[in-house]
Scaffold this motif. Sequence first.
Motif, mmCIF file in Angstrom:
data_model
loop_
_atom_site.group_PDB
_atom_site.id
_atom_site.type_symbol
_atom_site.label_atom_id
_atom_site.label_comp_id
_atom_site.label_asym_id
_atom_site.label_seq_id
_atom_site.Cartn_x
_atom_site.Cartn_y
_atom_site.Cartn_z
ATOM 1 N N LEU A 1 0.809 -1.222 0.000
ATOM 2 C CA LEU A 1 0.000 0.000 0.000
ATOM 3 C C LEU A 1 0.837 1.264 0.000
ATOM 4 O O LEU A 1 0.463 2.259 -0.604
ATOM 5 C CB LEU A 1 -0.936 0.002 1.212
ATOM 6 C CG LEU A 1 -2.007 -1.067 1.205
ATOM 7 C CD1 LEU A 1 -2.879 -0.956 2.457
ATOM 8 C CD2 LEU A 1 -2.857 -0.979 -0.036
ATOM 9 N N THR B 1 3.681 2.031 -1.474
ATOM 10 C CA THR B 1 4.099 2.460 -2.806
ATOM 11 C C THR B 1 2.893 2.747 -3.693
ATOM 12 O O THR B 1 2.959 3.598 -4.568
ATOM 13 C CB THR B 1 5.016 1.412 -3.474
ATOM 14 O OG1 THR B 1 4.361 0.149 -3.471
ATOM 15 C CG2 THR B 1 6.332 1.291 -2.736
ATOM 16 N N THR B 2 1.793 2.068 -3.440
ATOM 17 C CA THR B 2 0.578 2.325 -4.220
ATOM 18 C C THR B 2 0.062 3.734 -3.949
ATOM 19 O O THR B 2 -0.347 4.444 -4.867
ATOM 20 C CB THR B 2 -0.521 1.300 -3.861
ATOM 21 O OG1 THR B 2 -0.024 -0.005 -4.147
ATOM 22 C CG2 THR B 2 -1.789 1.551 -4.650
ATOM 23 N N TYR B 3 0.076 4.157 -2.697
ATOM 24 C CA TYR B 3 -0.460 5.467 -2.322
ATOM 25 C C TYR B 3 0.576 6.585 -2.399
ATOM 26 O O TYR B 3 0.234 7.748 -2.245
ATOM 27 C CB TYR B 3 -1.023 5.427 -0.907
ATOM 28 C CG TYR B 3 -2.159 4.458 -0.711
ATOM 29 C CD1 TYR B 3 -3.058 4.161 -1.727
ATOM 30 C CD2 TYR B 3 -2.347 3.826 0.504
ATOM 31 C CE1 TYR B 3 -4.092 3.269 -1.542
ATOM 32 C CE2 TYR B 3 -3.389 2.938 0.701
ATOM 33 C CZ TYR B 3 -4.255 2.669 -0.327
ATOM 34 O OH TYR B 3 -5.278 1.790 -0.119
ATOM 35 N N THR C 1 0.074 10.063 -4.275
ATOM 36 C CA THR C 1 -1.306 10.175 -4.751
ATOM 37 C C THR C 1 -1.976 11.309 -3.988
ATOM 38 O O THR C 1 -1.359 11.952 -3.145
ATOM 39 C CB THR C 1 -2.092 8.866 -4.506
ATOM 40 O OG1 THR C 1 -2.219 8.682 -3.088
ATOM 41 C CG2 THR C 1 -1.411 7.678 -5.140
#
Length: 167
Positions: free
Chosen positions: A29, A31-33, A36
């Motif tokens: 999560l 690196t995903t967020y 953003t």
Amino acid sequence: YILKFAYNLPIILSSGAWTNSLDSPTPALGTTYHNTDLNHIGYPLDRWSVPLCEEVSKHPRNLSNVEEEEKECFMSQENINKFLQLKRDFVIDPKIVIGYLARFVLFWEQDDTRFCDVLKDRLDDDYVLFNIWCSNIAAGGNATIEALSAMHYYHVKAKDGSFHKPE
């Protein structure tokens, strides 16, 4: 807003120690967020947040071999399947969630400027700001407010393995 509970079970997750990372984004999560428009805050959980094998931890057969007994319990077929198939149970003190709401969510709703320094000051040694939208005051004496941007306030890892908030 996202509050991520970073669990810590080094006994069975020695290869997954990243799950409770506070000094960098977690591979999933985090690196995903990263960068953003989400406000991503983390809170580390301790061993006792996972009730699985709690009795073994509290009442081991052999005090000199507690870690091995815990590992044996966690790695049993029944328990490893419970934990690894996303049927994880966590015990979280309601004060943690209330603190998150008061310290960050409600605070942001009342303060549109969201100054980075103010948000950073609201940290303690528990919460970490993985990805936060805030603004700085521009340098140069004219006190103009910069546009909101994604900032990251990771904890600093001490030599003893503990974490503390950034200075």
